[in-house]
Design an enzyme around this catalytic site. Structure first.
Site, mmCIF file in Angstrom:
data_model
loop_
_atom_site.group_PDB
_atom_site.id
_atom_site.type_symbol
_atom_site.label_atom_id
_atom_site.label_comp_id
_atom_site.label_asym_id
_atom_site.label_seq_id
_atom_site.Cartn_x
_atom_site.Cartn_y
_atom_site.Cartn_z
ATOM 1 N N CYS A 1 0.856 -1.177 0.000
ATOM 2 C CA CYS A 1 0.000 0.000 0.000
ATOM 3 C C CYS A 1 0.894 1.229 0.000
ATOM 4 C CB CYS A 1 -0.869 -0.004 1.245
ATOM 5 S SG CYS A 1 -1.802 -1.522 1.417
ATOM 6 N N ARG B 1 1.395 1.539 -5.955
ATOM 7 C CA ARG B 1 1.597 0.579 -4.878
ATOM 8 C C ARG B 1 0.319 -0.176 -4.507
ATOM 9 N NH1 ARG B 1 6.387 1.642 -2.169
ATOM 10 N NH2 ARG B 1 5.636 0.465 -0.392
ATOM 11 N N TRP C 1 -3.842 -1.855 -1.364
ATOM 12 C CA TRP C 1 -3.831 -3.112 -2.108
ATOM 13 C C TRP C 1 -4.259 -4.165 -1.089
ATOM 14 C CZ3 TRP C 1 -1.154 -7.819 -1.841
ATOM 15 C CH2 TRP C 1 -1.250 -8.621 -2.988
ATOM 16 N N ASN D 1 0.959 0.333 6.084
ATOM 17 C CA ASN D 1 1.400 -0.533 4.995
ATOM 18 C C ASN D 1 2.173 -1.677 5.624
ATOM 19 O OD1 ASN D 1 2.389 -1.633 2.594
ATOM 20 N ND2 ASN D 1 4.153 -0.279 2.573
ATOM 21 N N GLY D 2 1.768 -2.898 5.351
ATOM 22 C CA GLY D 2 2.446 -4.055 5.952
ATOM 23 C C GLY D 2 1.408 -5.056 6.416
ATOM 24 N N GLU E 1 9.767 -14.036 -19.312
ATOM 25 C CA GLU E 1 9.467 -12.602 -19.116
ATOM 26 C C GLU E 1 8.385 -12.135 -20.105
ATOM 27 O OE1 GLU E 1 9.979 -10.361 -17.035
ATOM 28 O OE2 GLU E 1 10.163 -8.409 -17.971
ATOM 29 N N LYS F 1 4.720 -10.708 -19.055
ATOM 30 C CA LYS F 1 4.253 -9.370 -19.408
ATOM 31 C C LYS F 1 2.887 -9.410 -20.080
ATOM 32 C CE LYS F 1 6.668 -7.397 -17.318
ATOM 33 N NZ LYS F 1 8.056 -7.254 -16.943
ATOM 34 N N GLU G 1 0.277 -10.089 -17.419
ATOM 35 C CA GLU G 1 0.042 -8.942 -16.526
ATOM 36 C C GLU G 1 -0.703 -7.814 -17.226
ATOM 37 O OE1 GLU G 1 3.477 -7.732 -13.616
ATOM 38 O OE2 GLU G 1 4.311 -8.147 -15.575
ATOM 39 N N HIS H 1 8.037 -31.947 -24.280
ATOM 40 C CA HIS H 1 7.764 -32.735 -23.067
ATOM 41 C C HIS H 1 6.394 -32.428 -22.468
ATOM 42 C CE1 HIS H 1 11.783 -34.349 -23.117
ATOM 43 N NE2 HIS H 1 12.260 -33.130 -23.247
ATOM 44 N N LYS I 1 2.876 -2.517 -7.400
ATOM 45 C CA LYS I 1 4.265 -2.508 -7.871
ATOM 46 C C LYS I 1 5.222 -3.116 -6.865
ATOM 47 C CE LYS I 1 7.518 -0.536 -10.612
ATOM 48 N NZ LYS I 1 7.562 -1.466 -11.735
HETATM 49 C C1 F6R Z 1 6.652 -7.945 -13.358
HETATM 50 C C2 F6R Z 1 7.037 -7.298 -12.123
HETATM 51 C C3 F6R Z 1 7.237 -8.136 -10.910
HETATM 52 C C4 F6R Z 1 8.495 -7.675 -10.156
HETATM 53 C C5 F6R Z 1 8.620 -8.425 -8.844
HETATM 54 C C6 F6R Z 1 9.877 -8.050 -8.083
HETATM 55 O O1 F6R Z 1 6.425 -7.030 -14.378
HETATM 56 O O2 F6R Z 1 7.157 -6.096 -12.065
HETATM 57 O O3 F6R Z 1 7.318 -9.483 -11.232
HETATM 58 O O4 F6R Z 1 9.610 -7.869 -10.977
HETATM 59 O O5 F6R Z 1 7.507 -8.154 -8.032
HETATM 60 O O6 F6R Z 1 9.900 -6.706 -7.724
HETATM 61 P P1 F6R Z 1 11.232 -5.994 -7.310
HETATM 62 O O7 F6R Z 1 12.139 -5.972 -8.489
HETATM 63 O O8 F6R Z 1 10.812 -4.617 -6.888
HETATM 64 O O9 F6R Z 1 11.823 -6.781 -6.187
#
Ligand code: F6R
Length: 611
Positions: free
Chosen positions: A2, A27, A75, A101-102, A484, A488, A491, A507, A606
């Site tokens: 959050c 966040r 969040w 937050n936590g 990756e 993406k 997401e 496989h 994020k």
């Molecule tokens: C994907 C993404 C997440 C972060 C993951 C780690 O697009 O953004 O998978 O890579 O949550 O976050 P950090 O790098 O902040 O530890």
């Protein structure tokens, strides 16, 4: 996960708090709320479900005359997104208001005790116990009540608290969730992330774990929660630019950040390459005893999500060019294993935010076991940056879009620099060092070239936007890039996608292939190109559609693939940087085509500061 913000000063808490929430919205964004103490000591508290805009529209005509306030963007962890679960939370007497937050781990037992003592709860959150706990200890002095309450609490928190009956102060506290204080003439700001302070002040104090802050209009005091003693901390000046946190003409932060990649690579490498000597110059690692670094027998790289995929690219690089055994571990797994670590192990945490709970917990475990701890972190002053012995900043600038793009690219580039740095300590020739650095220095130009192709990729995105499944395949350096790419598109576009090592397709996943299940092949002309071609034939034989990312000038695939995206030639270990760009653009444009907010995908946040 959050975002929290707070203000004490002249009239005008509301303006700062709404502004800060908008910058912290990445966040978490399922609900938001604000509470302010007005002159005359009335508390106004408004909460809304949905984006910050809902809250802003609701209060924009309010004339409050407020000098102290707190705000939150949520969040959800405990309790669905709703007004009653949104922060700020208050006590039975509507005296204490707080944002958090936590996670409060022992909230169930605390709640049961408080209910037995007659406290009435209004929400399903863990946070509300904090408001009632502070109420339990409140006897007119807010900081004493918060200090005593926190002694009963287990878990993680960044906390900001106000009280109607002690109205001229803001009390904050931190354990395992980030919190920064910003100071200006007659005003103090607090936020989860310094980006919320840009344009208001550049003088900040990062709170450390176990600290409580008491802030009044013209003073502040930081106290250790454990022993109630005062901690002497002075503000530092940080460098942050307003343009870094604005869209600069782009419709979405995500697109802006993808198009920033050439500049980001320049920033990540500036002053760090002595090309003619084949040396990487990493001040953040030079602080270490170099013999200790040379004697390291093994590296464990830890990350979550995209960061773990960057770590995998780093694993391949470090093993191939620096000859060091490397393992990649997910933060969420590593922390619960019994990892075998000693002082000859380096544990390298890769994290954009530097606040990811699982990566942090792994780091602390590695520290306890005596490993050398290193970090690759983007957010300056973040917890991973502060808790590691040494490390390298990405210098990618603030990444606002929830899905990581430019930070991921910079993680790979920094890992390539570390490969040269450590490789040259372990027998990498000057010529090889020079070759890698020359190729890294060419990357900004090569990424520009790929970005020039954005309109074609947009057209492809239109063509494929209605498909509901994709398979992404890559080998060796581009196997993590298949993961990756799939992550993406999941997401950003909510399309089911799987990332697989090319050789693994037969496989199992091949059973899924038909004309409705397109495959994205990352197949630059490299040491595994021929193998990838065989996999393409297997897909084609089953009627599957293929989108190939391959090296410019390669016409061999024309008969096999449905569509091709070209990337320029570079050293094999750096192809992931170039291959990511079209995958990012593709996911972004498919998301836009589907009418989605690509900056803030549903259910995500994020910075994942909870387990
Ligand atoms: C994907 C993404 C997440 C972060 C993951 C780690 O697009 O953004 O998978 O890579 O949550 O976050 P950090 O790098 O902040 O530890």
């Amino acid at each position: 996960m959050c975002g929290i913000a707070g203000y004490i000063g002249k009239d005008g808490a509301k303006d700062f708090l709404i502004n800060a929430l908008k910058r912290l919205e990445y966040r978490g964004y399922d609900s938001a709320g604000i509470a302010v103490v007005e002159k005359g000591n009335e508390v106004r508290c408004v909460k809304k479900v949905g984006r910050i805009k809902e809250l802003e529209d609701n209060i924009k005509n309010e004339k409050w005359g407020e000098t102290v306030g707190i705000a939150h963007t949520r969040w959800a962890t405990h309790g669905i997104p709703s007004e009653k679960n949104a922060h700020p939370h208050s006590d039975c007497d509507s005296n204490i208001y707080l944002v958090h937050n936590g996670i409060i781990e022992n909230y169930k037992s605390l709640k049961a005790d408080l209910e037995r003592a007659g406290h009435i709860f209004k929400s399903n959150t863990d946070t509300e116990v904090l408001a009632h706990l502070v109420e339990k200890h409140f006897a007119g002095n807010l900081e004493e009540a918060v200090l005593n309450a926190l002694k009963e609490v287990e878990g993680a928190y960044a906390l900001a608290v106000i009280a109607r009956e002690d109205p001229d102060k803001l009390v904050v506290a931190k354990k395992s969730s980030p919190l920064v204080l910003g100071f200006s003439e007659g005003e103090t700001f607090i936020a989860s992330d310094p980006s919320a302070l840009v344009g208001f002040t550049d003088r900040v104090i990062y709170m450390d774990d176990g600290e409580l802050g008491v802030i009044t209009t013209d003073d502040y005091k930081i106290i250790s929660i454990e022993n109630n003693s005062e901690v002497n901390k002075k503000p530092n000046v940080i460098e942050l630019d307003l343009s870094d946190i604005q869209k600069n003409g782009f419709e979405y932060f995500l697109l802006k950040e993808i198009f920033e990649c050439p500049e980001v690579i320049k920033n990540s490498t500036r002053g760090r390459m002595i090309i003619e000597e084949g040396l990487a110059k990493l001040g953040g690692l030079e602080v270490l005893d170099q013999k200790r670094l040379r004697d390291i027998e093994r590296i464990i790289i830890i990350g979550c999500g995209s960061a773990s995929y960057a770590a995998m690219v780093g694993e391949y690089m470090l093993e191939e060019y620096a000859g060091i055994p490397v393992e990649v571990e997910l933060g969420s797994e590593f922390r619960y294993r019994k990892p075998i670590i000693d002082e000859r192990t380096a544990v390298l945490v890769v994290s954009q935010s530097g606040e990811t709970a699982d990566s942090l917990a792994s780091l602390m475990e590695a520290k306890r076991k005596g490993a050398l701890t290193l970090g690759i972190v983007n957010v300056v002053g973040s917890t991973v940056a502060r808790e590691t012995e040494a490390g390298v900043y990405n210098h990618a600038g603030p990444e606002i879009a929830v899905a990581s793009t430019k930070a991921f690219i910079s993680q790979i580039v920094v890992l390539a620099l570390i490969t040269v740095y450590m490789g040259r300590m372990r027998g990498m020739s000057m010529i090889m060092g020079k070759r890698i650095l020359e190729e890294i220095s060419n990357l900004p130009k090569l990424v520009e070239d790929v970005l020039q192709d954005s309109e074609n990729i947009r057209t492809l995105a239109k063509k494929y936007s209605a498909y509901e499944n994709f398979l992404y395949l890559g080998r060796k350096y581009n196997c993590p890039i298949a993961y990756e790419g799939a992550l993406k598109i999941k997401e950003i576009s909510y399309i089911h996608a799987e990332g697989y090592a090319g050789g693994e397709m037969k496989h199992g996943p091949i059973a899924m292939i038909d004309e409705n299940f397109p495959c994205v092949f990352i197949a630059p002309k490299d040491s595994v190109y021929e193998k990838m071609c065989s996999n393409m034939e297997e897909v084609k034989a089953r009627g599957g559609k293929i989108i190939a990312i391959t090296t410019k000038g390669n016409e061999d695939l024309n008969d096999i693939v449905s569509d091709t995206i070209y990337i320029p030639k570079t050293l094999e270990m750096l192809t992931p940087v170039l291959a990511c760009i079209p995958l990012y653009l593709f996911a972004a444009y498919v998301g836009i085509e589907r009418g989605l907010d690509i900056d803030k995908p549903r259910n995500l946040a994020k910075s994942v500061t909870v387990e």
